[in-house]
Motif scaffolding. Structure first.
Motif, PDB file in Angstrom:
ATOM      1  N   PRO A   1       4.992 -23.958   8.581  1.00 15.00           N
ATOM      2  CA  PRO A   1       3.717 -23.271   8.851  1.00 15.00           C
ATOM      3  C   PRO A   1       3.064 -23.780  10.132  1.00 15.00           C
ATOM      4  O   PRO A   1       3.198 -24.959  10.494  1.00 15.00           O
ATOM      5  CB  PRO A   1       2.854 -23.617   7.623  1.00 15.00           C
ATOM      6  CG  PRO A   1       3.798 -24.121   6.592  1.00 15.00           C
ATOM      7  CD  PRO A   1       4.947 -24.720   7.318  1.00 15.00           C
ATOM      8  N   VAL A   2       2.367 -22.895  10.811  1.00 17.33           N
ATOM      9  CA  VAL A   2       1.567 -23.252  11.991  1.00 17.33           C
ATOM     10  C   VAL A   2       0.103 -23.245  11.559  1.00 17.33           C
ATOM     11  O   VAL A   2      -0.421 -22.216  11.151  1.00 17.33           O
ATOM     12  CB  VAL A   2       1.803 -22.259  13.137  1.00 17.33           C
ATOM     13  CG1 VAL A   2       0.893 -22.583  14.322  1.00 17.33           C
ATOM     14  CG2 VAL A   2       3.265 -22.282  13.575  1.00 17.33           C
ATOM     15  N   THR A   3      -0.555 -24.399  11.638  1.00 16.55           N
ATOM     16  CA  THR A   3      -1.904 -24.527  11.074  1.00 16.55           C
ATOM     17  C   THR A   3      -2.989 -24.859  12.085  1.00 16.55           C
ATOM     18  O   THR A   3      -4.180 -24.721  11.768  1.00 16.55           O
ATOM     19  CB  THR A   3      -1.914 -25.609   9.981  1.00 16.55           C
ATOM     20  OG1 THR A   3      -1.428 -26.847  10.536  1.00 16.55           O
ATOM     21  CG2 THR A   3      -1.038 -25.210   8.811  1.00 16.55           C
ATOM     22  N   GLY A   4      -2.624 -25.325  13.286  1.00 17.64           N
ATOM     23  CA  GLY A   4      -3.672 -25.706  14.238  1.00 17.64           C
ATOM     24  C   GLY A   4      -4.493 -26.858  13.699  1.00 17.64           C
ATOM     25  O   GLY A   4      -4.003 -27.975  13.534  1.00 17.64           O
ATOM     26  N   THR A   5      -5.760 -26.593  13.375  1.00 16.54           N
ATOM     27  CA  THR A   5      -6.645 -27.621  12.792  1.00 16.54           C
ATOM     28  C   THR A   5      -7.208 -27.182  11.447  1.00 16.54           C
ATOM     29  O   THR A   5      -8.140 -27.794  10.933  1.00 16.54           O
ATOM     30  CB  THR A   5      -7.811 -27.926  13.750  1.00 16.54           C
ATOM     31  OG1 THR A   5      -8.580 -26.720  13.955  1.00 16.54           O
ATOM     32  CG2 THR A   5      -7.320 -28.430  15.085  1.00 16.54           C
ATOM     33  N   SER A   6      -6.656 -26.124  10.853  1.00 17.25           N
ATOM     34  CA  SER A   6      -7.256 -25.544   9.645  1.00 17.25           C
ATOM     35  C   SER A   6      -7.190 -26.476   8.438  1.00 17.25           C
ATOM     36  O   SER A   6      -8.122 -26.515   7.627  1.00 17.25           O
ATOM     37  CB  SER A   6      -6.583 -24.215   9.317  1.00 17.25           C
ATOM     38  OG  SER A   6      -5.200 -24.383   9.086  1.00 17.25           O
ATOM     39  N   VAL A   7      -6.103 -27.248   8.287  1.00 15.20           N
ATOM     40  CA  VAL A   7      -5.982 -28.152   7.136  1.00 15.20           C
ATOM     41  C   VAL A   7      -7.013 -29.277   7.232  1.00 15.20           C
ATOM     42  O   VAL A   7      -7.685 -29.605   6.255  1.00 15.20           O
ATOM     43  CB  VAL A   7      -4.551 -28.712   7.040  1.00 15.20           C
ATOM     44  CG1 VAL A   7      -4.472 -29.800   5.971  1.00 15.20           C
ATOM     45  CG2 VAL A   7      -3.565 -27.599   6.732  1.00 15.20           C
ATOM     46  N   ALA A   8      -7.140 -29.879   8.418  1.00 12.15           N
ATOM     47  CA  ALA A   8      -8.136 -30.937   8.608  1.00 12.15           C
ATOM     48  C   ALA A   8      -9.545 -30.397   8.362  1.00 12.15           C
ATOM     49  O   ALA A   8     -10.389 -31.081   7.762  1.00 12.15           O
ATOM     50  CB  ALA A   8      -8.030 -31.522  10.016  1.00 12.15           C
ATOM     51  N   LEU A   9      -9.800 -29.166   8.784  1.00  8.78           N
ATOM     52  CA  LEU A   9     -11.115 -28.557   8.577  1.00  8.78           C
ATOM     53  C   LEU A   9     -11.397 -28.351   7.097  1.00  8.78           C
ATOM     54  O   LEU A   9     -12.525 -28.564   6.631  1.00  8.78           O
ATOM     55  CB  LEU A   9     -11.194 -27.230   9.326  1.00  8.78           C
ATOM     56  CG  LEU A   9     -12.505 -26.445   9.188  1.00  8.78           C
ATOM     57  CD1 LEU A   9     -13.679 -27.257   9.732  1.00  8.78           C
ATOM     58  CD2 LEU A   9     -12.408 -25.101   9.904  1.00  8.78           C
ATOM     59  N   LEU A  10     -10.385 -27.942   6.325  1.00 11.76           N
ATOM     60  CA  LEU A  10     -10.571 -27.738   4.888  1.00 11.76           C
ATOM     61  C   LEU A  10     -10.963 -29.034   4.189  1.00 11.76           C
ATOM     62  O   LEU A  10     -11.852 -29.050   3.333  1.00 11.76           O
ATOM     63  CB  LEU A  10      -9.290 -27.167   4.278  1.00 11.76           C
ATOM     64  CG  LEU A  10      -9.344 -26.861   2.777  1.00 11.76           C
ATOM     65  CD1 LEU A  10     -10.369 -25.772   2.482  1.00 11.76           C
ATOM     66  CD2 LEU A  10      -7.964 -26.456   2.253  1.00 11.76           C
ATOM     67  N   PHE A  11     -10.318 -30.155   4.546  1.00 12.67           N
ATOM     68  CA  PHE A  11     -10.671 -31.449   3.946  1.00 12.67           C
ATOM     69  C   PHE A  11     -12.058 -31.882   4.397  1.00 12.67           C
ATOM     70  O   PHE A  11     -12.793 -32.517   3.638  1.00 12.67           O
ATOM     71  CB  PHE A  11      -9.631 -32.504   4.314  1.00 12.67           C
ATOM     72  CG  PHE A  11      -8.447 -32.513   3.397  1.00 12.67           C
ATOM     73  CD1 PHE A  11      -8.412 -33.351   2.299  1.00 12.67           C
ATOM     74  CD2 PHE A  11      -7.373 -31.673   3.618  1.00 12.67           C
ATOM     75  CE1 PHE A  11      -7.327 -33.357   1.443  1.00 12.67           C
ATOM     76  CE2 PHE A  11      -6.280 -31.656   2.778  1.00 12.67           C
ATOM     77  CZ  PHE A  11      -6.244 -32.502   1.677  1.00 12.67           C
ATOM     78  N   GLN A  12     -12.416 -31.563   5.620  1.00 11.88           N
ATOM     79  CA  GLN A  12     -13.758 -31.892   6.105  1.00 11.88           C
ATOM     80  C   GLN A  12     -14.819 -31.100   5.327  1.00 11.88           C
ATOM     81  O   GLN A  12     -15.891 -31.626   5.031  1.00 11.88           O
ATOM     82  CB  GLN A  12     -13.851 -31.567   7.590  1.00 11.88           C
ATOM     83  CG  GLN A  12     -15.228 -31.838   8.209  1.00 11.88           C
ATOM     84  CD  GLN A  12     -15.293 -31.397   9.661  1.00 11.88           C
ATOM     85  OE1 GLN A  12     -14.266 -31.287  10.334  1.00 11.88           O
ATOM     86  NE2 GLN A  12     -16.479 -31.134  10.150  1.00 11.88           N
ATOM     87  N   GLN A  13     -14.509 -29.872   4.960  1.00  5.85           N
ATOM     88  CA  GLN A  13     -15.471 -29.036   4.253  1.00  5.85           C
ATOM     89  C   GLN A  13     -15.601 -29.408   2.781  1.00  5.85           C
ATOM     90  O   GLN A  13     -16.712 -29.420   2.236  1.00  5.85           O
ATOM     91  CB  GLN A  13     -15.060 -27.565   4.373  1.00  5.85           C
ATOM     92  CG  GLN A  13     -15.197 -26.995   5.779  1.00  5.85           C
ATOM     93  CD  GLN A  13     -14.531 -25.640   5.902  1.00  5.85           C
ATOM     94  OE1 GLN A  13     -13.445 -25.405   5.355  1.00  5.85           O
ATOM     95  NE2 GLN A  13     -15.167 -24.737   6.620  1.00  5.85           N
TER      96      GLN A  13
END
Length: 620
Positions: free
Chosen positions: A163-175
């Motif tokens: 998968p190509v995620t960019g920064t979306s996974v880190a953002l989800l944990f931040q949220q």
């Protein structure tokens, strides 16, 4: 960009639901242009990514003529009055490829040419966009221009399977935080319904993609709708599992859902209904995953109590942090599925291979027969797709295949060494980052942006009607020029899939036997305290007894113990004693129903019936 479709939806045409998920509405003011990506799935389960750029333009037909009365006579003002009503208009780009930043730049360039009245034909921009050929995955780059002074670059990943995620996974944990994301992770793996809500449509798309990416190497096969329009909210009552996102303006309409786990991205909370029994990762994997995520997301935690702490540890930049979090989940799946290939059975070879996975043998050898989490995962559609896709012994391999075959022993050795564990996580993160960014030296890119405040101009002409015939003519010309270009294909390198280590128990056998015996003792003691009317002791042991009832042996112990009390005498219980017994029975039945398997034998069910008949509920 490889079969792109360019569309324009406006107020005057039949509205498309997904362009304005909150509904098409007029506005009293000009709003900032917005951008988000909608995911649509066709009948063949292929996904189409719809990039929507929405802006507002004056609705001339609704303005009317302003009249002024001067000295009792009506006179029409000769001045052109500023617009007071604005209608949304959306530029939509549909593609089977996922390059959101490229699509944002292309749609933004078309809007810039329109709003700043640049001397460039919109038809030529659209034709150049639709005729642009994108190379296949493999790390290649593609420089292109739409012809408006822009210079853009498409970077393909090394492997399509990752998968190509960019920064979306880190953002989800931040949220949402570590614990909440782990709960959602377990929910989607065990086929529960998950619903996100946020005030941002793009945040919904990113969160859904991040949660799905954490499942790798499994693939989500149920309804996946990151942005659900208002007119389709009844989809939330569907009996099938799903991952769906809705705007926060509808949060009052979704709190009545009784079987849906709701995540508030803006508030950082999740709501799990009481009727849902959410299975957790088996120990010690749950504790190891939580610890690893804490060390990555909060690197100062380990030295927070030191009298002389080292200099403050800086967090990795967001893209690398994203990959480090994903590396933790890759390690988790490698441990969870260790030795899975030894339980594959080839049933048929011709015309297509049919492969069966021996679930009972795998659970037994892993020592997780009583673990409802892994049982649900193995019975799910995602794992069935995993076996079908990764079961063949000769195919192309990726990072997960290497990890589960060669690195599991290393992961076990690193359990008690945070330093070694972090080192391995960063090595995996480097490979995930390189997959998305294979070329360290990116070419210079330039995309003109609209003049600041251009959306607030008083007099802007409506977006012009596109000459479709001219666009088709230009597309054909561009395709004719590209006839001699090499085909955008990539030959997959296939190899024999390494078998990896054999299936072994997830924990020491002695520890497993001890824990099982300890759970049975807790259940026996709790029942004894209830019948002896020792309320204080019962209150202390009841939570542990309820947790123990998730195991088959503990449920068997409960029915046996209650059966013994029925045979000994006609038990008479007061209100509180009866309530304790019912809570334990209810917990047992909930676990049975949630796993869709009847663990009780006929004899044990008969014991339950006798208990209900013989216990007399007396009023105080």
């Amino acid at each position: 960009l490889a079969r792109l479709v360019f569309c324009i939806f406006g107020w005057s045409r039949s509205p498309d639901l997904f362009c304005q998920p909150g509904g098409w509405q007029l506005s009293r003011e000009r709003k900032q242009p917005t951008f988000f990506v909608v995911v649509l799935t066709d009948i063949d389960s292929d996904r189409h990514y719809c990039s929507c750029l929405t802006f507002y333009e004056a609705e001339i037909n609704l303005q009317g003529t302003k009249k002024e009365e001067i000295e009792g006579e009506a006179e029409v003002s000769g001045l052109i009055q500023p617009a007071e009503v604005f209608a949304p208009k959306s530029l939509v780009l549909v593609s089977r490829l996922y390059y959101p930043e490229i699509f944002r730049a292309c749609l933004g360039l078309i809007y810039t040419v329109y709003v700043d009245s640049l001397n460039v034909s919109l038809e030529s921009l659209i034709a150049n966009l639709c005729a642009c050929l994108v190379p296949a995955a493999g790390g290649s780059q593609k420089l292109f221009s739409l012809g408006a002074g822009d210079r853009q670059l498409i970077q393909t990943p090394l492997h399509d399977s990752l998968p190509v995620t960019g920064t979306s996974v880190a953002l989800l944990f931040q949220q949402l935080g570590i614990q909440n994301v782990l709960s959602l992770f377990c929910a989607v793996l065990t086929e529960n319904k998950v619903l996100f809500h946020s005030a941002s449509f793009q945040r919904l798309s990113d969160a859904c993609r991040a949660l799905e990416s954490l499942m790798f190497p499994l693939k989500y096969s149920y309804p996946y709708i990151p942005i659900l329009p208002a007119q389709l909210l009844e989809v939330l009552s569907s009996p099938t599992p799903f991952i769906i996102g809705v705007h926060s303006i509808f949060k009052t309409d979704i709190h009545e859902l009784l079987d849906v786990i709701i995540a508030d991205l803006d508030g950082g909370t999740i709501k799990i209904p009481e009727c849902i029994h959410l299975s957790s990762l088996p120990e010690p994997l749950l504790h190891q995953t939580q610890s690893a995520l804490s060390l990555i997301l909060h690197p100062d935690l380990e030295v927070a109590d030191h009298a002389f702490p080292p200099p403050r540890t800086a967090l990795s930049h967001s893209k690398m942090l994203d990959k480090e979090v994903r590396a933790v989940f890759l390690r988790l799946f490698a441990q969870l599925f260790q030795g899975y290939r030894s339980c594959l059975q080839l049933i048929r070879i011709h015309a297509e291979p049919v492969i069966h996975f021996h679930k009972t043998a795998f659970l037994g050898q892993r020592g997780l027969v009583e673990n409802d989490f892994l049982t649900k995962v193995l019975n799910g559609m995602a794992f069935a797709g995993f076996v079908s896709e990764r079961g063949p012994p000769y195919r192309s391999c990726d990072l997960f295949d290497e990890l589960v075959a060669f690195e599991v022993e290393r992961i076990k050795v690193e359990e008690n060494s945070p330093v070694k564990m972090i080192k391995h996580v960063r090595e995996l993160a480097e490979q995930l980052f390189k997959n998305e960014n294979p070329n360290p030296h990116m070419a210079f890119q330039k995309v003109p942006r609209p003049t600041e405040g251009s959306h607030l101009r008083v007099h802007i002409l409506p977006f012009p009607k596109i000459n479709e015939a001219r666009v088709q003519e230009l597309i054909q010309e561009n395709l004719a020029k590209n006839q001699n270009a090499p085909p955008a294909t990539r030959i997959e390198k296939k190899c024999v899939v390494p078998a990896g280590p054999p299936v072994v128990s997830i924990m020491d056998k002695v520890t497993t036997v001890f824990n099982s015996a300890q759970r049975l003792e807790v259940v026996r003691n709790c029942i004894s305290f209830i019948f002896e009317n020792k309320i204080l002791e019962t209150e202390k042991t009841l939570p542990a007894a309820l947790r123990a009832l998730k195991g088959k042996a503990a449920r068997q112990c409960l029915t046996d113990e209650l059966g013994l009390h029925v045979q000994q005498n006609r038990a008479i219980l007061d209100h509180q004693q009866f309530d304790y017994i019912i809570r334990m029975m209810n917990c047992t039945l909930q676990v049975i129903c949630s796993s869709f398997r009847l663990f009780l034998s006929f004899e044990n069910t008969f014991h339950f019936s006798r208990i209900f008949c013989n216990y007399q509920y007396i009023s105080s």
